[in-house]
Design a protein around this motif. Structure first.
Motif, PDB file in Angstrom:
ATOM      1  N   VAL A 102       3.669  -9.678  -1.785  1.00 42.11           N
ATOM      2  CA  VAL A 102       3.416  -8.972  -0.527  1.00 42.11           C
ATOM      3  C   VAL A 102       2.020  -8.355  -0.592  1.00 42.11           C
ATOM      4  O   VAL A 102       1.656  -7.720  -1.588  1.00 42.11           O
ATOM      5  CB  VAL A 102       4.479  -7.871  -0.289  1.00 42.11           C
ATOM      6  CG1 VAL A 102       4.166  -7.046   0.947  1.00 42.11           C
ATOM      7  CG2 VAL A 102       5.865  -8.493  -0.177  1.00 42.11           C
ATOM      8  N   SER A 103       1.229  -8.549   0.454  1.00 43.55           N
ATOM      9  CA  SER A 103      -0.124  -7.979   0.508  1.00 43.55           C
ATOM     10  C   SER A 103      -0.063  -6.467   0.693  1.00 43.55           C
ATOM     11  O   SER A 103       0.932  -5.928   1.164  1.00 43.55           O
ATOM     12  CB  SER A 103      -0.906  -8.589   1.675  1.00 43.55           C
ATOM     13  OG  SER A 103      -1.072  -9.976   1.486  1.00 43.55           O
ATOM     14  N   SER A 128       0.826  -1.204   0.000  1.00 42.64           N
ATOM     15  CA  SER A 128       0.000   0.000   0.000  1.00 42.64           C
ATOM     16  C   SER A 128       0.862   1.257   0.000  1.00 42.64           C
ATOM     17  O   SER A 128       1.937   1.297   0.594  1.00 42.64           O
ATOM     18  CB  SER A 128      -0.902   0.001   1.236  1.00 42.64           C
ATOM     19  OG  SER A 128      -1.540   1.243   1.381  1.00 42.64           O
ATOM     20  N   PHE A 129       0.356   2.297  -0.660  1.00 44.56           N
ATOM     21  CA  PHE A 129       1.072   3.574  -0.669  1.00 44.56           C
ATOM     22  C   PHE A 129       1.091   4.215   0.713  1.00 44.56           C
ATOM     23  O   PHE A 129       1.897   5.090   0.984  1.00 44.56           O
ATOM     24  CB  PHE A 129       0.440   4.541  -1.686  1.00 44.56           C
ATOM     25  CG  PHE A 129       0.731   4.148  -3.106  1.00 44.56           C
ATOM     26  CD1 PHE A 129       2.010   4.270  -3.615  1.00 44.56           C
ATOM     27  CD2 PHE A 129      -0.262   3.628  -3.913  1.00 44.56           C
ATOM     28  CE1 PHE A 129       2.297   3.893  -4.925  1.00 44.56           C
ATOM     29  CE2 PHE A 129       0.015   3.254  -5.215  1.00 44.56           C
ATOM     30  CZ  PHE A 129       1.289   3.381  -5.728  1.00 44.56           C
ATOM     31  N   THR A 130       0.216   3.781   1.602  1.00 45.92           N
ATOM     32  CA  THR A 130       0.178   4.339   2.960  1.00 45.92           C
ATOM     33  C   THR A 130       1.080   3.579   3.932  1.00 45.92           C
ATOM     34  O   THR A 130       1.208   3.981   5.085  1.00 45.92           O
ATOM     35  CB  THR A 130      -1.263   4.339   3.506  1.00 45.92           C
ATOM     36  OG1 THR A 130      -1.747   2.998   3.543  1.00 45.92           O
ATOM     37  CG2 THR A 130      -2.173   5.210   2.644  1.00 45.92           C
ATOM     38  N   ALA A 131       1.713   2.495   3.483  1.00 41.32           N
ATOM     39  CA  ALA A 131       2.588   1.706   4.360  1.00 41.32           C
ATOM     40  C   ALA A 131       3.844   2.497   4.699  1.00 41.32           C
ATOM     41  O   ALA A 131       4.424   3.170   3.846  1.00 41.32           O
ATOM     42  CB  ALA A 131       2.968   0.390   3.688  1.00 41.32           C
ATOM     43  N   GLY A 132       4.271   2.396   5.946  1.00 47.55           N
ATOM     44  CA  GLY A 132       5.506   3.059   6.366  1.00 47.55           C
ATOM     45  C   GLY A 132       6.724   2.413   5.737  1.00 47.55           C
ATOM     46  O   GLY A 132       7.717   3.069   5.455  1.00 47.55           O
ATOM     47  N   LEU A 133       6.644   1.102   5.499  1.00 46.58           N
ATOM     48  CA  LEU A 133       7.689   0.364   4.784  1.00 46.58           C
ATOM     49  C   LEU A 133       7.006  -0.285   3.598  1.00 46.58           C
ATOM     50  O   LEU A 133       6.297  -1.281   3.734  1.00 46.58           O
ATOM     51  CB  LEU A 133       8.341  -0.683   5.695  1.00 46.58           C
ATOM     52  CG  LEU A 133       9.339  -1.646   5.038  1.00 46.58           C
ATOM     53  CD1 LEU A 133      10.399  -0.901   4.241  1.00 46.58           C
ATOM     54  CD2 LEU A 133       9.968  -2.527   6.080  1.00 46.58           C
ATOM     55  N   ARG A 134       7.157   0.343   2.434  1.00 47.28           N
ATOM     56  CA  ARG A 134       6.472  -0.109   1.227  1.00 47.28           C
ATOM     57  C   ARG A 134       7.356  -1.080   0.462  1.00 47.28           C
ATOM     58  O   ARG A 134       8.481  -0.753   0.100  1.00 47.28           O
ATOM     59  CB  ARG A 134       6.122   1.079   0.341  1.00 47.28           C
ATOM     60  CG  ARG A 134       5.275   0.681  -0.828  1.00 47.28           C
ATOM     61  CD  ARG A 134       4.652   1.887  -1.500  1.00 47.28           C
ATOM     62  NE  ARG A 134       3.832   1.441  -2.589  1.00 47.28           N
ATOM     63  CZ  ARG A 134       4.280   1.259  -3.828  1.00 47.28           C
ATOM     64  NH1 ARG A 134       5.532   1.517  -4.113  1.00 47.28           N
ATOM     65  NH2 ARG A 134       3.479   0.831  -4.772  1.00 47.28           N
ATOM     66  N   LEU A 135       6.824  -2.298   0.245  1.00 45.70           N
ATOM     67  CA  LEU A 135       7.512  -3.337  -0.502  1.00 45.70           C
ATOM     68  C   LEU A 135       6.757  -3.568  -1.803  1.00 45.70           C
ATOM     69  O   LEU A 135       5.633  -4.069  -1.794  1.00 45.70           O
ATOM     70  CB  LEU A 135       7.580  -4.632   0.311  1.00 45.70           C
ATOM     71  CG  LEU A 135       8.272  -4.531   1.668  1.00 45.70           C
ATOM     72  CD1 LEU A 135       8.124  -5.829   2.445  1.00 45.70           C
ATOM     73  CD2 LEU A 135       9.732  -4.158   1.495  1.00 45.70           C
ATOM     74  N   ASP A 136       7.352  -3.185  -2.906  1.00 52.41           N
ATOM     75  CA  ASP A 136       6.702  -3.273  -4.207  1.00 52.41           C
ATOM     76  C   ASP A 136       6.980  -4.648  -4.825  1.00 52.41           C
ATOM     77  O   ASP A 136       7.803  -4.788  -5.719  1.00 52.41           O
ATOM     78  CB  ASP A 136       7.205  -2.150  -5.110  1.00 52.41           C
ATOM     79  CG  ASP A 136       6.406  -2.034  -6.382  1.00 52.41           C
ATOM     80  OD1 ASP A 136       5.282  -2.576  -6.430  1.00 52.41           O
ATOM     81  OD2 ASP A 136       6.896  -1.414  -7.341  1.00 52.41           O
ATOM     82  N   ASP A 137       6.295  -5.657  -4.283  1.00 48.78           N
ATOM     83  CA  ASP A 137       6.451  -7.029  -4.753  1.00 48.78           C
ATOM     84  C   ASP A 137       5.071  -7.670  -4.768  1.00 48.78           C
ATOM     85  O   ASP A 137       4.320  -7.552  -3.794  1.00 48.78           O
ATOM     86  CB  ASP A 137       7.403  -7.800  -3.825  1.00 48.78           C
ATOM     87  CG  ASP A 137       7.691  -9.189  -4.333  1.00 48.78           C
ATOM     88  OD1 ASP A 137       8.652  -9.341  -5.113  1.00 48.78           O
ATOM     89  OD2 ASP A 137       6.948 -10.122  -3.964  1.00 48.78           O
ATOM     90  N   HIS A 138       4.747  -8.355  -5.852  1.00 52.52           N
ATOM     91  CA  HIS A 138       3.404  -8.928  -6.000  1.00 52.52           C
ATOM     92  C   HIS A 138       3.069  -9.964  -4.935  1.00 52.52           C
ATOM     93  O   HIS A 138       1.901 -10.222  -4.672  1.00 52.52           O
ATOM     94  CB  HIS A 138       3.239  -9.535  -7.394  1.00 52.52           C
ATOM     95  CG  HIS A 138       4.061 -10.766  -7.609  1.00 52.52           C
ATOM     96  ND1 HIS A 138       5.410 -10.710  -7.904  1.00 52.52           N
ATOM     97  CD2 HIS A 138       3.741 -12.076  -7.539  1.00 52.52           C
ATOM     98  CE1 HIS A 138       5.868 -11.941  -7.997  1.00 52.52           C
ATOM     99  NE2 HIS A 138       4.880 -12.791  -7.791  1.00 52.52           N
TER     100      HIS A 138
END
Length: 141
Positions: A81-82, A69-79
């Motif tokens: 990951v939820s 999510s764009f609101t995550a403090g630690l954003r993991l751009d991997d399919h």
């Protein structure tokens, strides 16, 4: 009639020899906040492997949401990951990892976990992303 296939060994070698750069799953803003292991001061961190060695992400906030999510403090751009995968909570000198109803699960040291107390060196797997929890103390001069 027989069919033959040509395999381009140069192309397959290129893929087979490339080291996996886990930093590539971080969004650009988070990637810019990573520091080298030797630059880190005392504190709690998540370690992620990059092509040029391990990098650390500081866990300075008492609660960090992890996910796509764009609101995550630690954003993991991997399919794998939820959008809302996990939450890291620091309370009373302890750090807990909570699964946030993720599809692929949250694993600590190879075991699926809904909730886990973290200790230095614990291996966290979120989808296909591997992180290591680190607690660094004061260094000797």
């Amino acid at each position: 009639m027989t069919a033959t296939a040509h395999i381009d060994t140069q192309a397959t070698d290129r893929f087979a020899t490339q080291p996996f750069d886990a930093l590539s799953v971080l969004d650009h803003q988070t990637r810019a906040q990573t520091i080298a292991l030797d630059e880190a001061g005392p504190g709690r961190y998540l370690q992620i492997e990059g092509a040029e060695g391990p990098r650390l992400l500081s866990l300075h906030d008492p609660m960090v949401y992890v996910g796509r999510s764009f609101t995550a403090g630690l954003r993991l751009d991997d399919h794998s990951v939820s959008r809302r995968h996990a939450i890291i909570v620091r309370r009373g000198g302890r750090t807990k990892l909570l699964d946030d109803r993720s599809l692929n699960g949250t694993f600590v040291n190879g075991r699926r976990a809904e909730e886990a107390d973290l200790a230095d060196g614990d291996v966290i797997v979120l989808g296909s992303v591997v992180l290591v929890y680190r607690e660094l103390g004061e260094r000797a001069p």
